[in-house]
Design a protein around this motif. Structure first.
Motif, PDB file in Angstrom:
ATOM      1  N   PRO A  10       0.810  -1.227   0.000  1.00  0.00           N
ATOM      2  CA  PRO A  10       0.000   0.000   0.000  1.00  0.00           C
ATOM      3  C   PRO A  10       0.840   1.273   0.000  1.00  0.00           C
ATOM      4  O   PRO A  10       0.462   2.277  -0.621  1.00  0.00           O
ATOM      5  N   ASP A  38      -2.383  -6.494   1.910  1.00  0.00           N
ATOM      6  CA  ASP A  38      -3.167  -5.626   2.784  1.00  0.00           C
ATOM      7  C   ASP A  38      -4.278  -4.937   1.979  1.00  0.00           C
ATOM      8  O   ASP A  38      -5.055  -5.596   1.306  1.00  0.00           O
ATOM      9  N   VAL A  39      -4.350  -3.586   2.006  1.00  0.00           N
ATOM     10  CA  VAL A  39      -5.440  -2.858   1.330  1.00  0.00           C
ATOM     11  C   VAL A  39      -5.014  -2.306  -0.027  1.00  0.00           C
ATOM     12  O   VAL A  39      -5.675  -1.422  -0.579  1.00  0.00           O
ATOM     13  N   GLU A  42      -7.678  -2.471  -2.767  1.00  0.00           N
ATOM     14  CA  GLU A  42      -8.786  -1.579  -2.421  1.00  0.00           C
ATOM     15  C   GLU A  42      -8.446  -0.126  -2.734  1.00  0.00           C
ATOM     16  O   GLU A  42      -9.288   0.642  -3.222  1.00  0.00           O
ATOM     17  N   GLU A 223      -2.551  -4.012  10.556  1.00  0.00           N
ATOM     18  CA  GLU A 223      -2.254  -4.946   9.463  1.00  0.00           C
ATOM     19  C   GLU A 223      -2.427  -6.379   9.954  1.00  0.00           C
ATOM     20  O   GLU A 223      -2.819  -7.251   9.200  1.00  0.00           O
ATOM     21  N   ASN A 238     -12.338   4.639   4.506  1.00  0.00           N
ATOM     22  CA  ASN A 238     -11.781   4.445   3.181  1.00  0.00           C
ATOM     23  C   ASN A 238     -10.266   4.609   3.312  1.00  0.00           C
ATOM     24  O   ASN A 238      -9.801   5.650   3.802  1.00  0.00           O
ATOM     25  N   PRO A 239      -9.481   3.602   2.918  1.00  0.00           N
ATOM     26  CA  PRO A 239      -8.024   3.711   3.097  1.00  0.00           C
ATOM     27  C   PRO A 239      -7.411   4.958   2.459  1.00  0.00           C
ATOM     28  O   PRO A 239      -6.357   5.411   2.892  1.00  0.00           O
TER      29      PRO A 239
END
Length: 364
Positions: A10, A38-39, A42, A223, A238-239
């Motif tokens: 990320p 991880d994200v 996304e 994480e 929202n990341p």
């Protein structure tokens, strides 16, 4: 010019998101490759960026799992490169360097960890990279001769004032701002270079919460799997909005290198509690020269608690750290502007910087 940018974490999404946008505006054809982490996926979806995931199934965290995952990614990257024929490979992955060498395509390896901190990565990647793009304070060991050094930090690629403006209205969507809040980060510490590393244990986390809860609200971003007792503190956002949340935090504490640097870039007091305390060049500069972050070994939890109390007792804490941030920014460049120029104009840009390293200060 067709450029392949490989994102493996990320943090790499944030590092390259503005560079990708700038290159595309300049007419470059940018291909984005990722692996499951991880994200990361996304973030790309939320940003509306097209990408190809070469390891959608992820990998196991064992040594064999890491090795097998690397082999699969290398094979799939080779197929992708054969089919799409990029003229330049950019990123932080070992596979980029291998496939670039095999296919005779230049590779710009972007990294800010000292070679001694990531020795296996350095040995597997650096010998085959064309250039290593890293901050001035980063020590690339015996590969210094192929290093291009810049006056900045990777996190400035997305947190420099030219690239990011904190928005308190975004913060209000997720949490109340009528009282101070603290941001805690729990990393997984399962990368190949994290072997034997320790960070914030359950006991330490609980003690920190007991201390901080008297002064404000607490939010945890994690994480690793979160213990049930801490679920009520989990930050669900929202990341893409994490840096707006971070920018207004009173204090950041975590065992993540990346987020400690990010907090420092934003002038938020940050404490890093893990086994890498005192060992990483970039963080050493931020700690010892600019006093924007602080590292404490997990062997000394009582020192961590004392330091937290010390920070909380200081008047005008935010003003002090914002002043330190301004001093740091005065010395550094706009990393996104520099990266965009360097990649778009490669290999001529390499020649220019080698002959005149101060050329980079045009990108302020």
């Amino acid at each position: 010019m067709r450029i392949l940018i490989y994102l493996g974490h990320p943090a790499h999404f944030h590092l390259f998101k503005n560079v990708i946008n700038s290159l595309q505006k300049k007419g470059c054809d940018v291909l984005i490759l990722i692996k499951k982490k991880d994200v990361l996926e996304e973030l790309l979806i939320n940003k509306g960026l097209k990408y190809h995931n070469i390891l959608a199934e992820g990998r196991k965290d064992s040594k064999i799992g890491i090795m097998w995952g690397t082999i699969k990614r290398a094979y799939r990257l080779l197929r992708f490169v054969v089919n799409n024929r990029p003229s330049l490979l950019v990123g932080t992955s070992v596979e980029n360097s291998w496939i670039g060498k095999i296919m005779n395509i230049p590779v710009i390896n972007v990294n800010e960890d000292d070679a001694k901190i990531v020795p296996l990565y350095a040995k597997l990647s650096y010998p085959f990279a064309s250039e290593i793009l890293s901050p001035i304070t980063c020590n690339n060991g015996k590969w210094e001769q192929k290093s291009i050094k810049y006056a900045g930090f990777q996190k400035l690629a997305y947190l420099h004032p030219n690239q990011f403006k904190p928005d308190i209205e975004i913060v209000k969507r997720y949490l109340p701002i009528d009282k101070p809040y603290f941001l805690l980060r729990f990393a997984k510490l399962n990368a190949h270079h994290d072997v034997g590393a320790n960070g914030i244990s359950t006991k330490v986390a609980q003690n920190l919460i007991d201390i901080l809860s008297k002064y404000g609200n607490i939010y945890i971003t994690t994480e690793r799997e979160l213990e049930l007792q801490f679920e009520k503190y989990r930050l669900n956002i929202n990341p893409l909005d994490i840096h707006h949340i971070m920018a207004s935090a009173k204090l950041y504490i975590g065992d993540s290198q990346s987020m400690a640097v990010e907090a420092a870039m934003l002038g938020v007091p940050s404490i890093r509690f893990n086994s890498f305390a005192g060992k990483i060049g970039v963080l050493e500069e931020l700690e010892n020269k600019y006093e924007l972050t602080h590292s404490i070994s997990p062997n000394y939890p009582e020192e961590l608690y004392r330091f937290v109390y010390n920070l909380l007792s200081q008047e005008n804490l935010r003003d002090t750290y914002q002043s330190r941030r301004k001093r740091m920014l005065a010395d550094k460049i706009d990393v996104t502007a520099f990266f965009t120029w360097f990649i778009e104009n490669y290999p001529e840009s390499k020649k220019i910087i080698k002959e005149n390293p101060d050329y980079q200060y045009r990108f302020k």
